[in-house]
Design an enzyme around this catalytic site. Structure first.
Site, PDB file in Angstrom:
ATOM      1  N   ILE A 227       0.847  -1.191   0.000  1.00 14.40           N
ATOM      2  CA  ILE A 227       0.000   0.000   0.000  1.00 14.40           C
ATOM      3  C   ILE A 227       0.885   1.245   0.000  1.00 14.40           C
ATOM      4  CG2 ILE A 227      -1.634   1.378   1.352  1.00 14.40           C
ATOM      5  CD1 ILE A 227      -2.945  -1.074   0.150  1.00 14.40           C
ATOM      6  N   LYS A 228       0.620   2.135  -0.959  1.00 19.98           N
ATOM      7  CA  LYS A 228       1.274   3.444  -0.947  1.00 19.98           C
ATOM      8  C   LYS A 228       0.282   4.459  -0.406  1.00 19.98           C
ATOM      9  CE  LYS A 228       3.134   7.169  -3.753  1.00 19.98           C
ATOM     10  NZ  LYS A 228       3.171   7.817  -5.084  1.00 19.98           N
ATOM     11  N   GLN A 229       0.716   5.203   0.606  1.00 17.81           N
ATOM     12  CA  GLN A 229      -0.174   6.171   1.237  1.00 17.81           C
ATOM     13  C   GLN A 229       0.612   7.417   1.644  1.00 17.81           C
ATOM     14  OE1 GLN A 229      -2.887   7.933   1.682  1.00 17.81           O
ATOM     15  NE2 GLN A 229      -4.027   6.054   2.211  1.00 17.81           N
TER      16      GLN A 229
END
Length: 359
Positions: free
Chosen positions: A241-243
């Site tokens: 996940i990129k956040q």
């Protein structure tokens, strides 16, 4: 594995933030509840999932490349801004990066685990580089040329094309909270399932996008709302996940003020699961990634006057929160190659330092 790095240089970049970030010892969610990064992460965590052997092999390619190989951490160079932000706005500071080969060269010389970019960029040099550094091919983009500008992620190619290119993983963005989010969830869940069938990993940019989220603060960056976006992302089986790093909290509270009814939340989020400390806010993001079973990588943000200091602080927060690494683009490519490499290496130094520990 690269040689470990001393703490002194990291403290120099942190400056007045040193005590707050390195001295933090009382997280709301204890680290013992997390699935923490480590050299055995593929065997310990991903191998227990339904991912097939080819997916595990490609994830291992990513975790086994670059300066951070063998640590369980990731340093990724993402350059899709030529579409997302326009080529002129992105590359005017350094026109060399209109040539996609220089993007891949920066990732290699900067010691990154992988390079993430568009079909066009990676496809234009695939035969020269796909076997030298893992490719993450971005499937969709916000084209940003429609007038007036609208914010929607649309597919620019197929999973099969990424596979044929030799990609280790596909990437995609979902604008959670937007009018188009339901369609994007369906499209990308199907794309990720296909990518897994073909043996590629899946990386999801879990971004919030709704004008209502801007009130007294910009709640696109709130821990509670970004955390839920992460939870939706791992539900469609994103491996990573990129956040964006959270900068505040209380998005649900703000959106439910004045008698409005939005979403579902529990006030224990704010009392028992988070505090106002940035490491606690980031840890809530990690918790929503199945307590770290999917790796959380935070984005580096826009380029500015204090890039090195901001990049080091973000890396420290991510690592101490239990995250899996950093994905930083503009801070690196909007400067001369030597400085871009230096910035990427400084980020990696945080993850190589045994003295920067998980809180």
């Amino acid at each position: 594995m690269a040689t470990s790095v001393s703490l002194g240089k990291i403290e120099t970049y942190l400056g007045t933030k040193t005590d707050s970030l390195l001295g933090f010892k009382s997280p709301k969610i204890p680290k013992e509840r997390l699935n923490l990064p480590g050299p055995d992460f593929i065997d310990r965590v991903y191998a227990a999932s339904d991912r097939n052997v080819r997916v595990l092999t490609n994830l291992q390619r990513m975790f086994g490349n670059g300066r951070l190989r063998g640590t369980g951490y990731l340093s990724i160079l993402p350059v899709d801004q030529g579409i997302e932000h326009s080529g002129g706005a992105s590359f005017a500071k350094n026109p060399d990066y209109f040539d996609g080969e220089n993007i891949v060269k920066l990732a290699i010389e900067g010691g990154c685990n992988a390079v993430a970019s568009t079909f066009g960029v990676l496809g234009s040099v695939a035969r020269r580089y796909a076997h030298k550094i893992p490719f993450i091919v971005k499937l969709n983009h916000n084209e940003l040329l429609t007038f007036p500008n609208r914010f929607d992620q649309v597919l620019f190619g197929t999973v099969q094309q990424a596979y044929d290119m030799g990609a280790a993983a596909v990437g995609a963005t979902i604008y959670f909270g937007s009018d188009q989010s339901t369609r994007q969830i369906v499209e990308i869940s199907q794309a990720f399932a296909h990518a897994h069938e073909l043996g590629m990993g899946a990386v999801l940019w879990c971004y919030l996008r709704n004008s209502a989220f801007k009130k007294d603060k910009d709640y696109h960056l709130s821990a509670d709302l970004t955390g839920q976006a992460n939870h939706l992302g791992v539900t469609i089986e994103a491996d990573i996940i990129k956040q964006k790093l959270p900068e505040n909290n209380g998005g649900y509270l703000a959106l439910n003020s004045n008698g409005a009814s939005y979403g579902k939340f529990d006030k224990l989020i704010y009392t028992d699961l988070t505090s106002d400390h940035p490491i606690d806010l980031c840890r809530y993001q990690v918790a929503n990634c199945y307590m770290g079973r999917a790796g959380l990588i935070n984005s580096g943000g826009a380029s500015g006057a204090n890039d090195f200091e901001e990049a080091v602080a973000t890396a420290v927060i991510n690592k101490r929160a239990g995250g899996t690494g950093l994905i930083s683009g503009r801070k690196a490519f909007q400067r001369p190659l030597k400085e871009g490499v230096q910035l990427l290496n400084v980020i990696q130094d945080v993850y190589l330092s045994p003295e920067v520990t998980v809180a």
